[in-house]
Design a protein around this motif. Structure first.
Motif, short mmCIF file in Angstrom:
data_model
loop_
_atom_site.label_atom_id
_atom_site.label_comp_id
_atom_site.label_asym_id
_atom_site.label_seq_id
_atom_site.Cartn_x
_atom_site.Cartn_y
_atom_site.Cartn_z
N ASP A 172 35.63 13.32 59.77
CA ASP A 172 36.45 12.67 58.75
C ASP A 172 35.57 11.75 57.91
OD1 ASP A 172 38.42 11.49 57.23
OD2 ASP A 172 39.19 10.25 58.85
N PHE A 173 35.25 12.19 56.73
CA PHE A 173 34.44 11.38 55.83
C PHE A 173 35.31 10.78 54.73
CE2 PHE A 173 31.16 14.22 57.64
CZ PHE A 173 30.36 13.25 58.19
N ARG A 174 36.58 10.54 55.04
CA ARG A 174 37.51 9.97 54.07
C ARG A 174 37.00 8.67 53.46
NH1 ARG A 174 42.64 7.53 55.96
NH2 ARG A 174 41.83 8.46 57.84
N PRO A 175 36.45 7.73 54.25
CA PRO A 175 35.96 6.49 53.64
C PRO A 175 34.89 6.74 52.57
CG PRO A 175 36.07 6.23 56.00
CD PRO A 175 36.32 7.68 55.71
N LEU A 176 33.99 7.69 52.83
CA LEU A 176 32.95 8.00 51.84
C LEU A 176 33.57 8.61 50.59
CD1 LEU A 176 30.11 9.52 54.06
CD2 LEU A 176 30.37 7.17 53.28
N LYS A 177 34.50 9.53 50.78
CA LYS A 177 35.16 10.16 49.64
C LYS A 177 35.93 9.13 48.82
CE LYS A 177 35.76 14.54 52.06
NZ LYS A 177 36.70 15.41 52.76
N GLU A 178 36.64 8.24 49.51
CA GLU A 178 37.43 7.23 48.81
C GLU A 178 36.55 6.22 48.08
OE1 GLU A 178 40.26 5.59 51.59
OE2 GLU A 178 41.36 7.48 51.70
N MET A 179 35.39 5.88 48.64
CA MET A 179 34.49 4.97 47.95
C MET A 179 33.91 5.64 46.70
SD MET A 179 32.48 2.65 50.77
CE MET A 179 31.96 3.96 51.86
N GLY A 216 28.51 9.89 60.62
CA GLY A 216 29.66 9.60 61.47
C GLY A 216 30.66 8.70 60.78
N ASN A 217 31.71 8.41 61.49
CA ASN A 217 32.78 7.58 60.96
C ASN A 217 32.42 6.10 61.06
OD1 ASN A 217 34.44 9.80 60.49
ND2 ASN A 217 35.15 9.79 62.60
N SER A 218 32.99 5.34 60.16
CA SER A 218 32.81 3.90 60.19
C SER A 218 33.55 3.31 61.40
CB SER A 218 33.39 3.30 58.92
OG SER A 218 33.61 1.93 59.07
N THR A 219 32.95 2.28 61.98
CA THR A 219 33.62 1.56 63.07
C THR A 219 33.86 0.10 62.69
OG1 THR A 219 31.48 1.14 64.13
CG2 THR A 219 32.72 3.05 64.92
N ASP A 220 33.85 -0.18 61.40
CA ASP A 220 34.08 -1.55 60.93
C ASP A 220 35.38 -2.12 61.49
OD1 ASP A 220 32.07 -2.39 58.66
OD2 ASP A 220 32.50 -0.28 58.35
N HIS A 221 36.41 -1.29 61.56
CA HIS A 221 37.72 -1.77 62.03
C HIS A 221 37.66 -2.32 63.45
CE1 HIS A 221 37.47 2.43 63.29
NE2 HIS A 221 38.35 2.15 64.23
N LYS A 222 36.82 -1.72 64.29
CA LYS A 222 36.68 -2.21 65.66
C LYS A 222 36.02 -3.58 65.70
CE LYS A 222 36.59 2.29 67.85
NZ LYS A 222 35.86 3.21 68.70
N LYS A 223 34.98 -3.73 64.90
CA LYS A 223 34.25 -4.99 64.87
C LYS A 223 35.12 -6.11 64.27
CE LYS A 223 29.66 -6.08 64.96
NZ LYS A 223 28.84 -5.33 65.76
N LEU A 224 35.95 -5.75 63.27
CA LEU A 224 36.79 -6.73 62.59
C LEU A 224 38.13 -6.94 63.28
CD1 LEU A 224 36.16 -5.61 58.91
CD2 LEU A 224 35.18 -7.60 60.08
N ALA A 284 26.04 2.17 34.34
CA ALA A 284 24.63 2.00 34.77
C ALA A 284 24.46 2.36 36.24
CB ALA A 284 24.18 0.56 34.54
N LEU A 285 25.58 2.44 36.97
CA LEU A 285 25.54 2.68 38.42
C LEU A 285 25.95 4.10 38.76
CD1 LEU A 285 25.24 1.56 41.32
CD2 LEU A 285 27.64 0.88 41.19
N THR A 286 25.11 4.76 39.54
CA THR A 286 25.44 6.07 40.12
C THR A 286 25.54 5.88 41.63
OG1 THR A 286 24.29 7.28 38.39
CG2 THR A 286 24.64 8.44 40.47
N VAL A 287 26.67 6.29 42.18
CA VAL A 287 26.93 6.16 43.62
C VAL A 287 27.07 7.56 44.20
CG1 VAL A 287 28.51 5.31 45.37
CG2 VAL A 287 28.10 3.95 43.31
N THR A 288 26.21 7.90 45.13
CA THR A 288 26.27 9.20 45.80
C THR A 288 26.55 8.97 47.27
OG1 THR A 288 24.64 10.07 44.24
CG2 THR A 288 25.04 11.35 46.24
N MET A 289 27.66 9.48 47.74
CA MET A 289 28.05 9.39 49.14
C MET A 289 27.80 10.75 49.79
SD MET A 289 29.29 6.41 49.69
CE MET A 289 29.82 4.99 48.77
N VAL A 290 27.07 10.75 50.88
CA VAL A 290 26.76 12.00 51.57
C VAL A 290 27.18 11.90 53.02
CG1 VAL A 290 24.92 13.58 52.27
CG2 VAL A 290 24.80 12.44 50.04
N GLY A 291 27.98 12.86 53.45
CA GLY A 291 28.40 12.93 54.84
C GLY A 291 27.77 14.13 55.51
N LEU A 292 27.03 13.89 56.57
CA LEU A 292 26.37 14.97 57.31
C LEU A 292 27.16 15.22 58.58
CD1 LEU A 292 23.93 16.86 57.72
CD2 LEU A 292 22.87 15.01 58.99
N GLY A 293 27.67 16.41 58.72
CA GLY A 293 28.43 16.75 59.92
C GLY A 293 29.10 18.09 59.72
#
Length: 125
Positions: free
Chosen positions: A104-111, A57-65, A90-99
């Motif tokens: 809208d998995f824009r935050p994951l794609k942008e990260m 799902g989408n992040s709700t950080d903006h609501k909390k902040l 040395a770092l591999t970052v894998t972002m996976v959006g299930l849906g």
């Protein structure tokens, strides 16, 4: 395994998206802070690191902040850029959006993009 949900309280999967939205439970930023803390434990130059970030799902950080969603996305990218700069290839970052394709998995794609731009191996699936 880190999760943003409270494991002590069972939440029906059908109702989880409702609670995530109304109670701002899908917070990515605290998880990114914990990831930074954990990566630092025992790290040395010959250590390969991997972050697997999975979200349904989408992040709700903006609501909390109390800020705009785009501002919270910028904070997420800043956190990821910091991690990627620190650990580079040395770092591999894998972002996976299930849906479905309407999610809208824009935050994951942008990260993932921010991680790659800062020298790590970033991807979105």
């Amino acid at each position: 395994i880190l999760t943003h949900r409270n494991a002590d309280k069972f939440i029906d999967r059908q109702m989880a998206p409702y609670y995530d939205e109304t109670e701002a439970r899908s917070n990515y930023l605290p998880v990114l802070e914990k990831v930074a803390e954990l990566l630092e434990l025992g790290y040395h130059e010959e250590c390969a690191l991997s972050v697997f970030f999975f979200s349904d799902g989408n992040s709700t950080d903006h609501k909390k902040l109390g800020i705009a969603a785009q501002d919270s996305y910028e904070k997420m990218k800043e956190e990821m850029t910091s991690l990627a700069t620190r650990y580079a290839e040395a770092l591999t970052v894998t972002m996976v959006g299930l849906g479905n394709r309407n999610d809208d998995f824009r935050p994951l794609k942008e990260m993932a993009t921010a991680a790659s731009a800062a020298g790590a191996n970033g991807s979105f699936e």
